[in-house]
Design a protein around this motif. Sequence first.
Motif, mmCIF file in Angstrom:
data_model
loop_
_atom_site.group_PDB
_atom_site.id
_atom_site.type_symbol
_atom_site.label_atom_id
_atom_site.label_comp_id
_atom_site.label_asym_id
_atom_site.label_seq_id
_atom_site.Cartn_x
_atom_site.Cartn_y
_atom_site.Cartn_z
ATOM 1 N N ALA A 20 -53.231 30.658 44.210
ATOM 2 C CA ALA A 20 -52.221 31.099 43.266
ATOM 3 C C ALA A 20 -52.713 30.888 41.847
ATOM 4 C CB ALA A 20 -50.923 30.334 43.507
ATOM 5 N N PRO A 21 -53.400 31.863 41.290
ATOM 6 C CA PRO A 21 -54.014 31.668 39.988
ATOM 7 C C PRO A 21 -52.993 31.515 38.853
ATOM 8 C CG PRO A 21 -54.546 33.850 40.890
ATOM 9 C CD PRO A 21 -53.608 33.199 41.830
ATOM 10 N N GLY A 22 -51.835 32.151 38.977
ATOM 11 C CA GLY A 22 -50.892 32.176 37.867
ATOM 12 C C GLY A 22 -50.086 30.899 37.687
ATOM 13 N N VAL A 23 -49.948 30.114 38.750
ATOM 14 C CA VAL A 23 -49.012 28.992 38.683
ATOM 15 C C VAL A 23 -49.719 27.653 38.516
ATOM 16 C CG1 VAL A 23 -47.209 30.160 39.952
ATOM 17 C CG2 VAL A 23 -48.920 28.859 41.190
ATOM 18 N N ASN A 24 -50.976 27.674 38.053
ATOM 19 C CA ASN A 24 -51.739 26.443 37.946
ATOM 20 C C ASN A 24 -51.073 25.391 37.069
ATOM 21 O OD1 ASN A 24 -53.763 26.871 39.690
ATOM 22 N ND2 ASN A 24 -55.207 27.687 38.201
ATOM 23 N N LEU A 25 -50.515 25.837 35.934
ATOM 24 C CA LEU A 25 -49.922 24.906 34.986
ATOM 25 C C LEU A 25 -48.692 24.245 35.579
ATOM 26 C CD1 LEU A 25 -51.498 24.876 32.309
ATOM 27 C CD2 LEU A 25 -49.362 25.560 31.205
ATOM 28 N N LEU A 26 -47.863 25.063 36.196
ATOM 29 C CA LEU A 26 -46.644 24.554 36.834
ATOM 30 C C LEU A 26 -47.003 23.555 37.926
ATOM 31 C CD1 LEU A 26 -43.536 24.852 37.093
ATOM 32 C CD2 LEU A 26 -43.974 26.542 38.875
ATOM 33 N N ARG A 27 -48.023 23.930 38.696
ATOM 34 C CA ARG A 27 -48.429 23.063 39.793
ATOM 35 C C ARG A 27 -48.930 21.730 39.256
ATOM 36 N NH1 ARG A 27 -52.685 25.230 44.104
ATOM 37 N NH2 ARG A 27 -50.989 26.569 44.720
ATOM 38 N N ALA A 28 -49.730 21.773 38.176
ATOM 39 C CA ALA A 28 -50.242 20.536 37.581
ATOM 40 C C ALA A 28 -49.094 19.655 37.113
ATOM 41 C CB ALA A 28 -51.175 20.868 36.419
ATOM 42 N N ALA A 29 -48.065 20.271 36.520
ATOM 43 C CA ALA A 29 -46.915 19.511 36.033
ATOM 44 C C ALA A 29 -46.183 18.841 37.193
ATOM 45 C CB ALA A 29 -45.975 20.436 35.259
ATOM 46 N N ILE A 30 -46.003 19.576 38.281
ATOM 47 C CA ILE A 30 -45.304 19.017 39.448
ATOM 48 C C ILE A 30 -46.095 17.845 40.038
ATOM 49 C CG2 ILE A 30 -44.626 19.496 41.834
ATOM 50 C CD1 ILE A 30 -43.912 22.354 40.896
ATOM 51 N N ILE A 31 -47.423 18.020 40.119
ATOM 52 C CA ILE A 31 -48.255 16.951 40.689
ATOM 53 C C ILE A 31 -48.183 15.697 39.817
ATOM 54 C CG2 ILE A 31 -50.647 16.277 41.169
ATOM 55 C CD1 ILE A 31 -51.129 19.192 42.063
ATOM 56 N N LEU A 32 -48.254 15.885 38.491
ATOM 57 C CA LEU A 32 -48.185 14.742 37.570
ATOM 58 C C LEU A 32 -46.848 14.019 37.697
ATOM 59 C CD1 LEU A 32 -49.889 15.713 34.196
ATOM 60 C CD2 LEU A 32 -50.303 13.713 35.649
ATOM 61 N N LEU A 33 -45.786 14.798 37.774
ATOM 62 C CA LEU A 33 -44.442 14.221 37.889
ATOM 63 C C LEU A 33 -44.322 13.434 39.197
ATOM 64 C CD1 LEU A 33 -41.717 14.292 36.315
ATOM 65 C CD2 LEU A 33 -40.990 16.031 37.953
ATOM 66 N N ALA A 34 -44.806 14.021 40.283
ATOM 67 C CA ALA A 34 -44.742 13.348 41.585
ATOM 68 C C ALA A 34 -45.520 12.046 41.546
ATOM 69 C CB ALA A 34 -45.293 14.270 42.678
ATOM 70 N N PHE A 35 -46.684 12.085 40.893
ATOM 71 C CA PHE A 35 -47.503 10.878 40.787
ATOM 72 C C PHE A 35 -46.770 9.802 39.981
ATOM 73 C CE2 PHE A 35 -50.626 8.272 38.515
ATOM 74 C CZ PHE A 35 -51.307 7.730 39.590
ATOM 75 N N ALA A 36 -46.173 10.188 38.854
ATOM 76 C CA ALA A 36 -45.455 9.233 38.002
ATOM 77 C C ALA A 36 -44.296 8.593 38.773
ATOM 78 C CB ALA A 36 -44.943 9.935 36.747
ATOM 79 N N MET A 37 -43.581 9.419 39.529
ATOM 80 C CA MET A 37 -42.462 8.899 40.330
ATOM 81 C C MET A 37 -42.975 7.929 41.394
ATOM 82 S SD MET A 37 -39.428 10.481 39.680
ATOM 83 C CE MET A 37 -38.575 10.887 41.193
ATOM 84 N N ALA A 38 -44.037 8.342 42.087
ATOM 85 C CA ALA A 38 -44.580 7.511 43.166
ATOM 86 C C ALA A 38 -45.088 6.186 42.616
ATOM 87 C CB ALA A 38 -45.705 8.257 43.884
ATOM 88 N N ALA A 39 -45.523 6.169 41.358
ATOM 89 C CA ALA A 39 -46.007 4.931 40.751
ATOM 90 C C ALA A 39 -44.840 4.085 40.243
ATOM 91 C CB ALA A 39 -46.954 5.258 39.598
#
Lengths: 341, 262
Positions: A20-39
């Motif tokens: 999914a080339p178009g949604v890279n930014l959104l995906r990065a934001a979701i991953i960062l948020l998930a990581f912050a929550m998990a921490a």
Amino acid sequence: MSTSQQPIGGTLGTEVVPVAPGVNLLRAAIILLAFAMAAAVPIAFASSYQLFQLTLAGTYAIAILGLNIVTGFNGQISLGHGAFYAVGAYTTAILMTHFDMPYWETLPIAAVVCGVLGFGVGFPALRLGGLYLALTTFSLAVAVPQILKYRGVEDWTGGVQGTFLVKPDAPEFTGLNNDQYLYLFVLTLAALLFLMMANLLHSRIGRAMRSIRDHPTAAEAMGMDIARIKTRTFALSAGITGLAGALSAIAVEYVAPDSFNVELSINLFVGMVVGGVGSIVGPIFGGLFIVFLPNVAESVSRAAPGVIYGVILIFFLYLLPQGFAGFPRRIAALFRKRRQD
Amino acid sequence: MSGVALLEVSNIVVRFGGVTAVGGVSFAVDDQQICGLIGPNGAGKTTLFNCISGIYQPNEGDIRFRGEMVTGQPRHRMIGLGIGRTFQNLALFRSLSVRDNVLAGAHHLGRAGFIACGLHLPWVGREAARLDAEAQRLMAMLDLTAVAEVPVASLPFGTQKRVEMARALIGQPRLLLLDEPAAGLNHGEVDELAGLLRRVREGFNLSILLVEHHMNLVMNVSDKVVALDFGRKIADGTPHDVRNDPDVIAAYLGEAPHERAA
């Protein structure tokens, strides 16, 4: 009607990794948020024992990530990854106790030792398809605890008694206690490893792994060197699982042969299937599942937790045949069915 | 390539136990030529095809491609030499999307290894983007753009055949080996295939070796036809000559062979 051969591993991996080339930014934001929550959430609210359990689930998630690369993506069934987990744990234990090495220095060494071992196992694995490879790796899992008890190496391994290690102190600037620090350390390392493996599996190498799983003859005609890719995949897989074992030794502060029995290998396999064979995020769920499900089973019935465990496992596979990672698609399919009715 | 044929097959002999499947066959394929390989069932077409694609090693004889020995090379080296292929009955990577299937055909054009890919180094991204653009172009040409992200196993047979063609073409072969491409296609689709083969030959500057039962297709697109029977070459020439060759007619209709040496 296609008569193309289907290797055993080929029927396991059904997950199609979307590009999914178009949604890279959104995906990065979701991953960062998930990581912050998990921490943040466990560090703020979890007890020290719960943090320990989560840390352990993190190491299992990494181990299952390793297993999933070779079995889910490359179609080589391994029932013996507990052996690499054990070797990684013992490598760290020996380096920390006999060589006074700091814990973080032992991690790359444990990964490399297991990688080399995996490369060695990978060679015969080339000639053994499907179930034969499963049994060969299984025998490795059976043998390793006994090798660890062997008297000749007792001075190094601690024999049947095992070896105690010391949990690393949290660096002062972090303001965390030791359990919180170790959790954050394992979580960060896990995040980096998952990211690197996601990169790899989306690349030409990952595509080659899946191609070889689906149709080896065609993969060769595309210029893929099956022997080379399979052995390297096995080595990478073993190295990652070994690294997970090394982290577990630090978290548990103790290694003993009986912590690494056959059941461990089976548990890793169960975690992979429950999380989703051939899924990148699946191992996270798999790791949590194998740590917490026995507790749940025990709370339901003290007399027969094994029965409850089995029932829950079958129930899961019935509801989610593609594992947790297939959950969103399952929901979407249900909705579509509703609308048609 | 003056004077030297693109593919030279010389005196190939293949025996399975006591049975001689191919008994000393020689022929050549020139640059940009479409060569049909025909013969009744059991004539040795597929065996010969498998020798050229590296699946079997012949007992005797050798195969040269652009002057280089093909016999004895490992199978995964073939596409690097310039020999691409499609399979009888399809051999796609079933769980992969159309795009990934096509990109798999470009594997040998990439350089990135395990470590570079895991770290997603900048040049890895550029290499992947370049090949992806190429895949995009081929999918557009073969009318696959709309299904690019669909798992290939869920597509109709005819579409899967086009995916296999795109996957073979992206590897930039100089010689394309097609194993019964018309099998399972209906009349209209066979006509389309004939047009596609001609377009591919022009557009991609390659030669085609076609093993095919479908006589109309072979006679229609081939510049040259080689006919086999019982492991031996019985005719080699233009479609017109081969069609009228008495030995070929006998082989197909089962008449007594004319003047075959005893």
